[in-house]
Structures are given as C-alpha cells and as structure tokens.
Design a protein around this motif. Structure first.
Motif, PDB file in Angstrom:
ATOM      1  N   VAL A 360      68.789 -61.100   6.263  1.00  0.00           N
ATOM      2  CA  VAL A 360      67.847 -60.683   5.228  1.00  0.00           C
ATOM      3  C   VAL A 360      66.415 -61.060   5.625  1.00  0.00           C
ATOM      4  CG1 VAL A 360      67.941 -62.716   3.700  1.00  0.00           C
ATOM      5  CG2 VAL A 360      67.593 -60.451   2.719  1.00  0.00           C
ATOM      6  N   GLY A 361      66.286 -62.188   6.303  1.00  0.00           N
ATOM      7  CA  GLY A 361      64.977 -62.607   6.799  1.00  0.00           C
ATOM      8  C   GLY A 361      64.599 -61.913   8.093  1.00  0.00           C
ATOM      9  N   ASP A 362      65.599 -61.586   8.903  1.00  0.00           N
ATOM     10  CA  ASP A 362      65.326 -60.868  10.156  1.00  0.00           C
ATOM     11  C   ASP A 362      64.655 -59.530   9.872  1.00  0.00           C
ATOM     12  OD1 ASP A 362      66.547 -62.828  11.648  1.00  0.00           O
ATOM     13  OD2 ASP A 362      68.447 -61.762  11.895  1.00  0.00           O
ATOM     14  N   TYR A 363      65.031 -58.903   8.758  1.00  0.00           N
ATOM     15  CA  TYR A 363      64.584 -57.530   8.535  1.00  0.00           C
ATOM     16  C   TYR A 363      63.546 -57.345   7.447  1.00  0.00           C
ATOM     17  CZ  TYR A 363      68.091 -56.097  11.811  1.00  0.00           C
ATOM     18  OH  TYR A 363      68.804 -55.941  12.961  1.00  0.00           O
ATOM     19  N   LEU A 364      63.757 -57.958   6.274  1.00  0.00           N
ATOM     20  CA  LEU A 364      62.878 -57.484   5.199  1.00  0.00           C
ATOM     21  C   LEU A 364      62.604 -58.410   4.038  1.00  0.00           C
ATOM     22  CD1 LEU A 364      65.209 -56.970   3.083  1.00  0.00           C
ATOM     23  CD2 LEU A 364      65.265 -54.625   3.894  1.00  0.00           C
ATOM     24  N   ALA A 365      63.078 -59.653   4.073  1.00  0.00           N
ATOM     25  CA  ALA A 365      62.767 -60.518   2.934  1.00  0.00           C
ATOM     26  C   ALA A 365      61.243 -60.661   2.788  1.00  0.00           C
ATOM     27  CB  ALA A 365      63.414 -61.891   3.115  1.00  0.00           C
ATOM     28  N   GLY A 366      60.555 -60.693   3.927  1.00  0.00           N
ATOM     29  CA  GLY A 366      59.095 -60.787   3.874  1.00  0.00           C
ATOM     30  C   GLY A 366      58.525 -61.769   4.881  1.00  0.00           C
ATOM     31  N   PRO A 367      59.001 -63.023   4.876  1.00  0.00           N
ATOM     32  CA  PRO A 367      58.517 -63.986   5.871  1.00  0.00           C
ATOM     33  C   PRO A 367      58.782 -63.494   7.297  1.00  0.00           C
ATOM     34  CG  PRO A 367      59.635 -65.135   4.104  1.00  0.00           C
ATOM     35  CD  PRO A 367      59.867 -63.662   3.880  1.00  0.00           C
ATOM     36  N   ASN A 368      57.997 -63.973   8.237  1.00  0.00           N
ATOM     37  CA  ASN A 368      58.074 -63.460   9.595  1.00  0.00           C
ATOM     38  C   ASN A 368      59.336 -63.912  10.317  1.00  0.00           C
ATOM     39  OD1 ASN A 368      57.148 -62.775  12.463  1.00  0.00           O
ATOM     40  ND2 ASN A 368      55.494 -62.043  11.143  1.00  0.00           N
ATOM     41  N   HIS A 369      59.899 -63.033  11.139  1.00  0.00           N
ATOM     42  CA  HIS A 369      61.088 -63.426  11.909  1.00  0.00           C
ATOM     43  C   HIS A 369      60.727 -63.957  13.299  1.00  0.00           C
ATOM     44  CE1 HIS A 369      62.138 -59.310  14.068  1.00  0.00           C
ATOM     45  NE2 HIS A 369      61.203 -59.961  14.685  1.00  0.00           N
ATOM     46  N   THR A 370      59.438 -63.934  13.655  1.00  0.00           N
ATOM     47  CA  THR A 370      59.022 -64.521  14.940  1.00  0.00           C
ATOM     48  C   THR A 370      58.821 -66.011  14.715  1.00  0.00           C
ATOM     49  OG1 THR A 370      57.838 -62.470  15.372  1.00  0.00           O
ATOM     50  CG2 THR A 370      57.401 -64.321  16.855  1.00  0.00           C
ATOM     51  N   LEU A 371      59.747 -66.807  15.240  1.00  0.00           N
ATOM     52  CA  LEU A 371      59.840 -68.213  14.866  1.00  0.00           C
ATOM     53  C   LEU A 371      59.898 -69.104  16.103  1.00  0.00           C
ATOM     54  CD1 LEU A 371      62.534 -67.643  12.110  1.00  0.00           C
ATOM     55  CD2 LEU A 371      60.184 -68.385  11.681  1.00  0.00           C
ATOM     56  N   PRO A 372      59.508 -70.364  15.955  1.00  0.00           N
ATOM     57  CA  PRO A 372      59.578 -71.288  17.096  1.00  0.00           C
ATOM     58  C   PRO A 372      61.030 -71.559  17.522  1.00  0.00           C
ATOM     59  CG  PRO A 372      58.906 -72.433  15.079  1.00  0.00           C
ATOM     60  CD  PRO A 372      58.902 -70.981  14.769  1.00  0.00           C
ATOM     61  N   THR A 373      61.289 -71.534  18.829  1.00  0.00           N
ATOM     62  CA  THR A 373      62.629 -71.756  19.383  1.00  0.00           C
ATOM     63  C   THR A 373      62.656 -73.020  20.248  1.00  0.00           C
ATOM     64  OG1 THR A 373      62.034 -70.429  21.298  1.00  0.00           O
ATOM     65  CG2 THR A 373      63.126 -69.281  19.495  1.00  0.00           C
ATOM     66  N   SER A 374      63.855 -73.381  20.698  1.00  0.00           N
ATOM     67  CA  SER A 374      64.037 -74.486  21.661  1.00  0.00           C
ATOM     68  C   SER A 374      63.369 -75.782  21.213  1.00  0.00           C
ATOM     69  CB  SER A 374      63.471 -74.102  23.043  1.00  0.00           C
ATOM     70  OG  SER A 374      63.974 -72.860  23.460  1.00  0.00           O
ATOM     71  N   GLY A 375      63.424 -76.080  19.949  1.00  0.00           N
ATOM     72  CA  GLY A 375      62.867 -77.337  19.439  1.00  0.00           C
ATOM     73  C   GLY A 375      61.392 -77.267  19.098  1.00  0.00           C
ATOM     74  N   ALA A 376      60.773 -76.106  19.316  1.00  0.00           N
ATOM     75  CA  ALA A 376      59.330 -75.984  19.036  1.00  0.00           C
ATOM     76  C   ALA A 376      59.025 -76.084  17.545  1.00  0.00           C
ATOM     77  CB  ALA A 376      58.774 -74.680  19.602  1.00  0.00           C
ATOM     78  N   ALA A 377      60.058 -75.951  16.689  1.00  0.00           N
ATOM     79  CA  ALA A 377      59.815 -76.118  15.250  1.00  0.00           C
ATOM     80  C   ALA A 377      59.407 -77.550  14.908  1.00  0.00           C
ATOM     81  CB  ALA A 377      61.054 -75.705  14.449  1.00  0.00           C
ATOM     82  N   ARG A 378      59.528 -78.482  15.878  1.00  0.00           N
ATOM     83  CA  ARG A 378      58.994 -79.836  15.672  1.00  0.00           C
ATOM     84  C   ARG A 378      57.490 -79.805  15.454  1.00  0.00           C
ATOM     85  NH1 ARG A 378      58.780 -82.729  20.102  1.00  0.00           N
ATOM     86  NH2 ARG A 378      59.340 -81.037  21.506  1.00  0.00           N
ATOM     87  N   TYR A 379      56.815 -78.794  16.045  1.00  0.00           N
ATOM     88  CA  TYR A 379      55.351 -78.785  15.981  1.00  0.00           C
ATOM     89  C   TYR A 379      54.756 -77.411  15.662  1.00  0.00           C
ATOM     90  CZ  TYR A 379      55.958 -76.944  20.684  1.00  0.00           C
ATOM     91  OH  TYR A 379      56.359 -76.181  21.740  1.00  0.00           O
ATOM     92  N   ALA A 380      55.565 -76.351  15.627  1.00  0.00           N
ATOM     93  CA  ALA A 380      55.011 -75.004  15.475  1.00  0.00           C
ATOM     94  C   ALA A 380      55.641 -74.281  14.294  1.00  0.00           C
ATOM     95  CB  ALA A 380      55.223 -74.201  16.752  1.00  0.00           C
ATOM     96  N   SER A 381      54.983 -73.194  13.882  1.00  0.00           N
ATOM     97  CA  SER A 381      55.413 -72.414  12.724  1.00  0.00           C
ATOM     98  C   SER A 381      55.641 -70.971  13.129  1.00  0.00           C
ATOM     99  CB  SER A 381      54.345 -72.461  11.634  1.00  0.00           C
ATOM    100  OG  SER A 381      53.915 -73.773  11.392  1.00  0.00           O
TER     101      SER A 381
END
Lengths: 430, 430
Positions: A360-381
C-alpha cells in the motif's frame, strides 16, 4: 526454507551480515570502470552516451532519438490499459496530496535591535531522475521521484532511462512520467546517464540533484558525482523487517516477506516474532506460496540467502533487534502497533497493524517509497520535497546590534587568529 | 592587486574557474591513500590510529591518552582568558537559541476510512564531529557542529581532533566542546579519525553521522565512508561573493573580502558591483589593508588566485552572476537588500545591508556557519538540527481503506510483474 534462529547472539550476527550484503568484493574494479565512463562522457558528450548505449544496452540510437518525443509519449497512453492509466492517476493524486503537506516554508524572525534572522527556501533549478530499465522498470518509481520535485516547483525535471529492444521505453513509465510532471525524457541509462546529468552534454542538461535507484554502476556513479551535484541516497537492495505476534495472520506475514524477496535475489526478508507457533506457520506458508510463484527462482534465492525468522522472548527485544538493523521497511503486525512504535528508533517507513501491507505504501498511500536501505535509516529519511529544495540562512544586523556583540566577536577572532574578521566588525563600530 | 573584469563572458568563465578550484589533479592518488588508511583502521583499530598519528602528526600518543580526560578539559578553562570564555558562552547561547527554532516535529494526519499517515522524527544515536588542528583549529567550528546535535537531542556527541605538539589540544576548542555538549573527545585527526568514526575501534565508538570541515584527506575519507554513515557535506575552501552598489563603504567591502581570503590560500573573494568608482576604491583599499596584514602571504595568495572584481551594468545582472556561482556566503551591501534578495536563488547564507559583515554570522548571530561550498548551494543547505535527525514515514491502513484501493494496487502490481505484492493486498481483501 526460512531458517528460524533463537539464539540472540546469532541473530545479531545474521542481521549484520544481511545489512552489509551490498559490499561487494570487486567494488574497486567497478568504481574504476565508472570513473572511466564519467570521464569519457565529460569529454565526448552525446557521442559517448550513444557508444555506451550500443555497448551496454545493445541498442543503436540515432542522436536525434536520444530525447523521447512528445508523440512517443502520446502513443504510450494508447499502449496501456485504461485500468492501468486510472491506477497511475489515482496513485499520482494520492502521492501528490501527501507530499503537499508541511513542505518547507521560508521564515524570518525579528529579534531585538532590528536583527532579522531566518531561512529562505528555494527549489533547485533542475532535477535529474534515474529510472532503471529491464526487470526494474517501474511506473511507481517515476511517480515517487518526480512528484516531490514537482511539488517543490522545480522548473526542469529531467528523466533518463535505458532503452530496451528496438530503443523502446516501457509505455507505463512514459505515462507515469507525463502524469508526474517530468519535463523531458532521455533514452540513456547506466553510469553514462548519471555522468550526463552531472556534467551535461550537447543534448542533456546538467542538473543540480540526481535521484532514483539503479544497479551497482548507477549507484557508484552517483557516489562519484556527489559533491558536484546532490544525490538522494546510495540505494542498496530492498528489505523488509516484520515484527509480528501470535495474533498475526501467517498467510499475510508470509506474502509480505515474499513481496520483498520477489524484487531481487539480494532483497532481504526478515521476520522477528515472540510466537514460536507463528514462526513455524510462516516458515511453512512461505514454502507453500513459493511453489507456484511466477518468479520462483529469483525469489527463492533471496529467501535462501537473506531471509530469516528470529524468535525473541518478547516484543521489546524484537524492537531492539529492529533498531540494530534499521530496516528500510518495518511492518508491525502486532496487537498494539502504536505502543510498540514507541520502542522503534530507526526505520525508513513503518506500516502499522494487520491491514497495512508494504504494497500500500509502495504504490499509493502517499508517503514516498524511496527509502534508506542497508542500515541508512540510522541517519537518513525518505526522498521528499526537501530533496529538491534548499535554504539560504538570512542575517540582517543593525548598527546598534553589531555594536553590542562587537567585543565578543573580536575576542573570538583574536583566539582564532583572524585579524580581518575582527576588523570587519571594528571598522563598522566605535 | 584585485583584477577588475568588465566583460560578462570573461566574468562567467572566471567564476566557473574559481568554483571548480577544489578539483585537484592528484585526487586519484589521494583517494587511494585514503582507502588504504580506512582499510587499515578497520583491521587494526586503535593501533592503526596511534601509528598514523605518529606518522602524520608526529605525535606519540599512549593508548590510554587517546581519549581526552575530564581533568584536561577542566584545565583548559584555566588556560583561556575570562573574556574569551564569556565570548564562547555568548556565542553558544545565541547559536542554541536560533537552532531551537522550527526544529523538525513529528506529525500524523488522520484521513478518511481510519487511515493514518505521517512522519515520526527521531535523532541519530551518535554524532561524530571532526575538528581540524593547526591553523584551522577553531572554537567556533566546535560550537557550530555540536550545538545542532545537542538541540537534536543526540545522546552521544563524539569529537575527534588531531593533537599538536606534546599531544596538546587547543584549550579554546576543549572549552567550546564542553560548553556545546560534546560527550567525549578523542585525540586523533585525518582520514584515520574519519575511519574510526565510521567503523569504530576498541576505544572510539562507531557513529551514525560525521560532520565538520577538514583538509582534502578528511574530505575524501568522508566521501569514501558516505553510505556507511551520513555526512554533512564535502566542504571545500571558503568563499564570499559581495554584491555592492555605489552607497557601499569601500573600506568595509575590502575588509570583508580579506576576511574571507585570510582563511586559506584557496579561499575565494569576489566583488560584483555596478559602480566603477566603488570597484576602483575597493581595489586600492584591499592593497592598502594587505600592507601590514599579519597573514599577508597567505591572504595575498588567495586574493591573487581566487579574488576578482566584476563590474556589471546593474544589480539584477549581479544577482544572476551570483546565482551562477551559488556562493557559500553572499553579502548584499546595497541600498535595498531585501528587494535584491528576490533575485537570489542560490546561496548558503545571505548577509543583508551594511551592518551585517560575514563575521557576525561566522561567530554568533545564530544561523550555522557550516555552509555549502563550491556551488553546492545550488542543492544543499547549512548544517542544522536536521543533519542529526531523520524521520520514519508512518502508514496505517484500515480494512475498509485497503478494500477501496485494492484494485488500483493490483493493477499496478500486474504492470510491474510483482505477484506477491498483489497477493499481499488480495489475501487481505475480498
């Protein structure tokens, strides 16, 4: 078959191994290739682009066909089904509505002594959007990258994508680009396309920010040109971590794991649960759903190498493991997802409850599906409108305000040994 | 002597040359050195740090002295003057007050059908702050990097800085660190310090974001570890562009140009003016102020190589040249700076009017002095609280909301050839 791990030390090691799966052995060689491609594009411009397209994509593109024409885009609308067109339009509307919210706004603050301080936000002049070809040529990628740039009011949104057989581009991708406000499209991919966006050629304009996913060459090229242009992130293979308890539906958990795994043989699918029964049910269910899976070989490979079920004592322990991994996608298929959320520190996107599959988020909920990978969510959005905007700090001092701080500034300039810094204040005050 | 350029084509070429002054010939060799240093630190940890410190800084540091002790920080307070301490405290207060404003806040939106969407902001777990040694060991750098991390409520703020003679660290830097909320300080610099922050050693913890300026090796190391950790930017040498009209004071304009030039032989100082008289006066005044300048050799070098006066027909033309250069610092010493501001698209920080020398922003106005250089203001902003925070997208769907979008999602998954994505919705709906 998905392994079930119960030892917490082993679980941590396994998560670290999976998290670091993007670090290749031959990255040095690939980096050297990428640097050579970039240097050649800088020197030879369009000619280099066409030569690399012939070499890597096996397509001979006449120079005048580098840019995709308006009539080709019009034709694409005829080539996709009305249902797909409607779905693309619905997704575009919902994504745009979400991204319109809380966009960066300029502000100033009026302080004492007529001091004005603030931030002035402006869009970049030109955004460059990379869209992969082949297996990963997705209209949703186009929407998720271009719409934030459009909302940011970027005047030129430039898309590049490699041609497939006959020089063709996926019509759904062309339609999505048109719906999302892309202003121009070029038929070129790989590191050479990134180089063109960073340095410009006769045909392709130099841009200010490059976004979008790609293979290892594209990612290395983005890292190489970073500093010359802005980039969104260095995207690695996709991943999901699901925290589920005994109330979760094993069929749903299994299909969500497979929805990640089917992306890429390097995708990661991780379940962390405090329910031994659920662990076993999901294990069996994944096998069953794999049986007749249309992308079975690829999906099975991902599950075998980067799939795992971790059994924890409780959900707090599960949240801690998740924080360690800092997943791109996190699903909380638990009884009280909002309570568990309080224990989560790092994740690209969080899907709460049993009716919020990642799709639902991949396609159309609204928030972006381009997301930090490989642990980058520790510091990125996530990629967002902010990716295509920046601000200038605003500083206006008055003579009396400058007078009041002059001694402190001069004392600091003396400590730092910068006499003209001091004089710039001294000459303006008494 | 500052050259005066009147030809607009020549002006554009000159600005481009100055903008690209960071791109060295021997960057490949330096990159290879940096990669080797990082690999060695990854393998040998503290031992590698101490060996490199002996090799590059000429200092033998016993392992137990790698971490700066509390008593050394206490002693630093005794080694600086009461005036300097007061100036550091004033600057810290004003910087903190500015950064406390409009910090990122979590939000959710309740949409129809019980859909919840939003953003949840959290700080990084650990920030790493690089502070140069030698000529560029500045307490102001410490304040500008550490205070945003403190405002972001980062639990651990780790500082690294190379030791000078006798293993010592500039006491003003230690005091600034203590005032700014740095939680631990290590006596190591260069690419090896960046490697330690990215991978961790026995003594130094691995961090999530590395910020702060440094020499070319530090910058290349930051680029190399980017992706493993977040970084603020790839800082190049500093630069100012001043737009001034006939009402500007040539003494003030000249001292502001020199305040930039005195930083570094590669610093850039550019005046763009529509007044031929002012151009000539500033040219003469710069020469005069250079006469007895304590850092004359270095400053003169910067002025000779990267200093220029450009004469334009009017201020709009001046603004366009400035947009092309996208300066780190922009001063508008003109009659109506707020009107001219409307023509500015790209600049790190903008100083309005005749009483706002860059130095006021360098030290204590409040906005950050860590700014995008070398044209990066086209796409990037100042370091800020945001540098140390990130958000997770929040998505909660209800069964009925999922039902309503299920067909659109499934149509998109068919177009993208991702069956489990489709099934993750199909299995949850009718």
């Amino acid at each position: 078959m998905l392994r079930i791990i119960t030892d917490q030390g082993e679980a941590r090691q396994e998560l670290q191994r999976i998290s670091e799966r993007t670090y290749h052995e031959n990255i040095e060689t690939q980096s050297a290739t990428v640097r050579e491609i970039i240097a050649t594009v800088k020197k030879n411009g369009d000619r280099a682009l066409l030569e690399y397209t012939e070499k890597f994509d096996g397509q001979v593109i006449p120079p005048e066909k580098l840019k995709v024409s308006g009539s080709e885009i019009d034709a694409a609308y005829q080539q996709i089904s009305p249902d797909l067109l409607q779905a693309i339009k619905l997704a575009a509307t919902k994504i745009e509505a979400f991204h319109q919210q809380r966009t960066p706004k300029s502000w100033v603050q009026f302080a004492e002594d007529n001091v004005v301080l603030g931030r002035r936000y402006t869009p970049v002049d030109r955004a460059g959007l990379y869209v992969p070809g082949g297996r990963a040529s997705y209209p949703s990628t186009v929407l998720m990258n271009a719409i934030p740039a459009k909302v940011a009011q970027v005047p030129r949104i430039v898309m590049v994508t490699p041609p497939s057989e006959g020089g063709k581009i996926n019509p759904a991708v062309l339609v999505a680009a048109s719906e999302a406000g892309v202003t121009e499209i070029y038929r070129v991919g790989g590191a050479q396309a990134v180089a063109a966006l960073a340095y410009g050629t006769e045909t392709i304009p130099r841009v200010d920010v490059i976004t979008g996913p790609g293979n290892i060459y594209v990612t290395l090229a983005k890292k190489e040109v970073y500093g010359r242009v802005g980039i969104d992130s260095l995207a690695g293979p996709s991943e999901v971590l699901i925290i589920a308890d005994s109330q979760a539906n094993p069929v749903h958990v299994a299909v969500d794991l497979l929805a990640q795994a089917e992306h890429d043989p390097m995708a990661a699918a991780i379940l962390v649960t405090d329910s031994e029964l659920l662990a076993q049910q999901v294990q069996a269910e994944v096998d069953q759903q794999l049986e007749n899976h249309p992308r079975r070989t690829l999906t099975e490979k991902a599950i075998a190498h980067y799939g795992v079920i971790i059994l924890t004592k409780n959900l707090t322990e599960a949240a801690e493991l998740s924080n360690l991994f800092a997943p791109e996608h996190l699903e909380l298929e638990v009884e009280s997802p909002w309570d568990l959320l309080e224990h989560i520190r790092h994740a690209g996107a969080i899907f709460l409850g049993n009716s919020s599959p990642e799709a639902v988020g991949d396609y159309l909920a609204g928030p972006n599906h381009t997301l930090p990978t490989s642990g980058a969510a520790r510091y990125a959005s996530a990629l967002g409108v902010e990716t295509f905007m920046k601000y200038s700090s605003i500083i206006e001092y008055s003579p009396s305000a400058l007078q009041k701080v002059s001694k402190a500034i001069i004392d600091l300039t003396i400590a730092e040994g910068l006499p003209s810094h001091g004089n710039s204040v001294k000459y303006r005050t008494k």
